[in-house]
Design a protein around this motif. Structure first.
Motif, PDB file in Angstrom:
ATOM      1  N   GLN A 230       0.811  -1.212   0.000  1.00  0.00           N
ATOM      2  CA  GLN A 230       0.000   0.000   0.000  1.00  0.00           C
ATOM      3  C   GLN A 230       0.849   1.268   0.000  1.00  0.00           C
ATOM      4  N   VAL A 231       1.909   1.277   0.828  1.00  0.00           N
ATOM      5  CA  VAL A 231       2.732   2.485   0.943  1.00  0.00           C
ATOM      6  C   VAL A 231       4.107   2.120   1.481  1.00  0.00           C
ATOM      7  N   VAL A 232       5.106   2.925   1.083  1.00  0.00           N
ATOM      8  CA  VAL A 232       6.495   2.703   1.497  1.00  0.00           C
ATOM      9  C   VAL A 232       7.033   3.986   2.126  1.00  0.00           C
ATOM     10  N   PHE A 233       7.716   3.852   3.260  1.00  0.00           N
ATOM     11  CA  PHE A 233       8.339   4.987   3.934  1.00  0.00           C
ATOM     12  C   PHE A 233       9.836   4.721   4.090  1.00  0.00           C
ATOM     13  N   SER A 234      10.629   5.785   4.088  1.00  0.00           N
ATOM     14  CA  SER A 234      12.056   5.638   4.362  1.00  0.00           C
ATOM     15  C   SER A 234      12.561   6.893   5.058  1.00  0.00           C
ATOM     16  N   ASN A 235      13.777   6.793   5.599  1.00  0.00           N
ATOM     17  CA  ASN A 235      14.383   7.968   6.232  1.00  0.00           C
ATOM     18  C   ASN A 235      15.528   8.510   5.378  1.00  0.00           C
ATOM     19  N   ALA A 236      15.451   8.273   4.074  1.00  0.00           N
ATOM     20  CA  ALA A 236      16.502   8.736   3.162  1.00  0.00           C
ATOM     21  C   ALA A 236      16.521  10.256   3.072  1.00  0.00           C
ATOM     22  N   ASP A 237      17.710  10.807   3.167  1.00  0.00           N
ATOM     23  CA  ASP A 237      17.917  12.251   2.984  1.00  0.00           C
ATOM     24  C   ASP A 237      18.630  12.434   1.644  1.00  0.00           C
ATOM     25  N   ILE A 238      17.843  12.692   0.598  1.00  0.00           N
ATOM     26  CA  ILE A 238      18.388  12.808  -0.758  1.00  0.00           C
ATOM     27  C   ILE A 238      18.458  14.277  -1.142  1.00  0.00           C
ATOM     28  N   PRO A 239      19.641  14.795  -1.482  1.00  0.00           N
ATOM     29  CA  PRO A 239      19.769  16.206  -1.860  1.00  0.00           C
ATOM     30  C   PRO A 239      18.856  16.562  -3.032  1.00  0.00           C
ATOM     31  N   ASP A 240      18.379  17.811  -3.060  1.00  0.00           N
ATOM     32  CA  ASP A 240      17.470  18.258  -4.105  1.00  0.00           C
ATOM     33  C   ASP A 240      18.064  18.084  -5.495  1.00  0.00           C
ATOM     34  N   GLU A 241      19.361  18.366  -5.628  1.00  0.00           N
ATOM     35  CA  GLU A 241      19.972  18.265  -6.955  1.00  0.00           C
ATOM     36  C   GLU A 241      20.016  16.822  -7.437  1.00  0.00           C
ATOM     37  N   VAL A 242      20.165  15.881  -6.507  1.00  0.00           N
ATOM     38  CA  VAL A 242      20.157  14.465  -6.881  1.00  0.00           C
ATOM     39  C   VAL A 242      18.739  14.048  -7.274  1.00  0.00           C
ATOM     40  N   MET A 243      17.764  14.494  -6.520  1.00  0.00           N
ATOM     41  CA  MET A 243      16.374  14.173  -6.866  1.00  0.00           C
ATOM     42  C   MET A 243      16.013  14.740  -8.233  1.00  0.00           C
ATOM     43  N   ALA A 244      16.521  15.929  -8.529  1.00  0.00           N
ATOM     44  CA  ALA A 244      16.253  16.551  -9.824  1.00  0.00           C
ATOM     45  C   ALA A 244      16.828  15.704 -10.951  1.00  0.00           C
ATOM     46  N   LYS A 245      18.039  15.179 -10.741  1.00  0.00           N
ATOM     47  CA  LYS A 245      18.674  14.326 -11.762  1.00  0.00           C
ATOM     48  C   LYS A 245      17.895  13.020 -11.938  1.00  0.00           C
ATOM     49  N   LEU A 246      17.474  12.432 -10.832  1.00  0.00           N
ATOM     50  CA  LEU A 246      16.738  11.190 -10.913  1.00  0.00           C
ATOM     51  C   LEU A 246      15.394  11.393 -11.581  1.00  0.00           C
ATOM     52  N   GLY A 247      14.771  12.532 -11.304  1.00  0.00           N
ATOM     53  CA  GLY A 247      13.477  12.824 -11.905  1.00  0.00           C
ATOM     54  C   GLY A 247      13.560  13.062 -13.385  1.00  0.00           C
ATOM     55  N   GLY A 248      14.734  13.467 -13.863  1.00  0.00           N
ATOM     56  CA  GLY A 248      14.876  13.774 -15.284  1.00  0.00           C
ATOM     57  C   GLY A 248      15.227  12.576 -16.121  1.00  0.00           C
ATOM     58  N   GLU A 249      15.526  11.462 -15.454  1.00  0.00           N
ATOM     59  CA  GLU A 249      15.946  10.290 -16.195  1.00  0.00           C
ATOM     60  C   GLU A 249      14.741   9.503 -16.677  1.00  0.00           C
TER      61      GLU A 249
END
Length: 249
Positions: A230-249
């Motif tokens: 149903q849902v997944v939670f984590s305590n990952a602290d991912i920098p915004d610039e890394v999230m931006a790169k992952l989102g663009g792939e």
């Protein structure tokens, strides 16, 4: 040919979005049915059902789908589902909590365990990571709904514990036992929220680099793809610039 290729890409993305939407509706329907079966089929008298319906509406789930899910429970032909929580560590030592509704615990446990292993993590025992999280109620409103001060004042009056307001919106947290009362009080003042959920809020964050973030996102996506999850939670602290790169792939 470029135009044809672009059309194919657009249709591929649309098809993928439709598939994701259908899966989301299926999981929302399951939660509505289980909630209605566990208590009364009346959302005014069943807090869990009320929350499930609110979240379904927030995802633009059609009214007919919602009513059909409730009728399935009332009709007595709904499967028996168990609420199950799995805990473990993902890539980079990130703590992960997976909540599922399943009619076959062995199948779901096996699937979740294999996904942890496939993407560089390992599933642990119940309680192995949940101590790093707080189970709280979370109510979200769009930023345009009210000023930060107005939302804070209303949240305090409603019995909430905290409010975080930014350009993305207002996130109100409260004790999970009082989520019904808090959300109802805020709804009376601001209307229906974007979402009303019980969440696992991390108390400590685990920084991850891009490589580990990529593996973690693959794990989370794979878990989300499982019909029982149903849902997944984590305590990952991912920098915004890394999230931006992952989102663009």
């Amino acid at each position: 040919m470029a135009g044809h290729s672009q059309f194919k890409n657009i249709m591929h993305r649309k098809g993928k979005q439709d598939a994701v939407r259908a899966k989301a509706f299926s999981k929302l329907s399951r939660e509505i049915t289980v909630a209605a079966k566990a208590g009364l089929p009346d959302p005014d008298a069943n807090a869990r059902l009320r929350l499930a319906i609110q979240n379904a509406r927030a995802e633009s789930m059609p009214k007919d789908n919602i009513e059909r899910a409730i009728k399935k429970a009332v009709g007595g032909d709904a499967e028996n589902y168990d609420n199950v929580r799995y805990e473990g560590y993902g890539p980079g030592g990130v703590a992960v909590i997976v909540e599922a509704l399943t009619d076959n615990r062995n199948r779901t446990a096996s699937n979740v365990r294999s996904l942890f292993a496939k993407y560089g993590g390992n599933m642990g025992e119940t309680g192995s990571v949940s101590f790093m999280f707080a189970r709280v109620g979370e109510v979200v409103y769009p930023a345009a709904k009210a000023s930060g001060d107005a939302m804070l004042e209303a949240a305090i009056d409603a019995g909430a514990d905290d409010v975080v307001s930014d350009e993305q919106g207002h996130t109100i947290t409260c004790a999970f036992e009082s989520i019904g009362e808090v959300s109802s009080a805020l709804a009376a003042k601001f209307g229906e929220a974007t979402s009303v959920k019980i969440v696992w809020k991390p108390q400590t964050m685990a920084p991850v680099d891009q490589e580990k973030a990529e593996s973690l996102m693959k794990l989370v996506d794979a878990l989300d793809e499982d019909d029982d999850v149903q849902v997944v939670f984590s305590n990952a602290d991912i920098p915004d610039e890394v999230m931006a790169k992952l989102g663009g792939e």
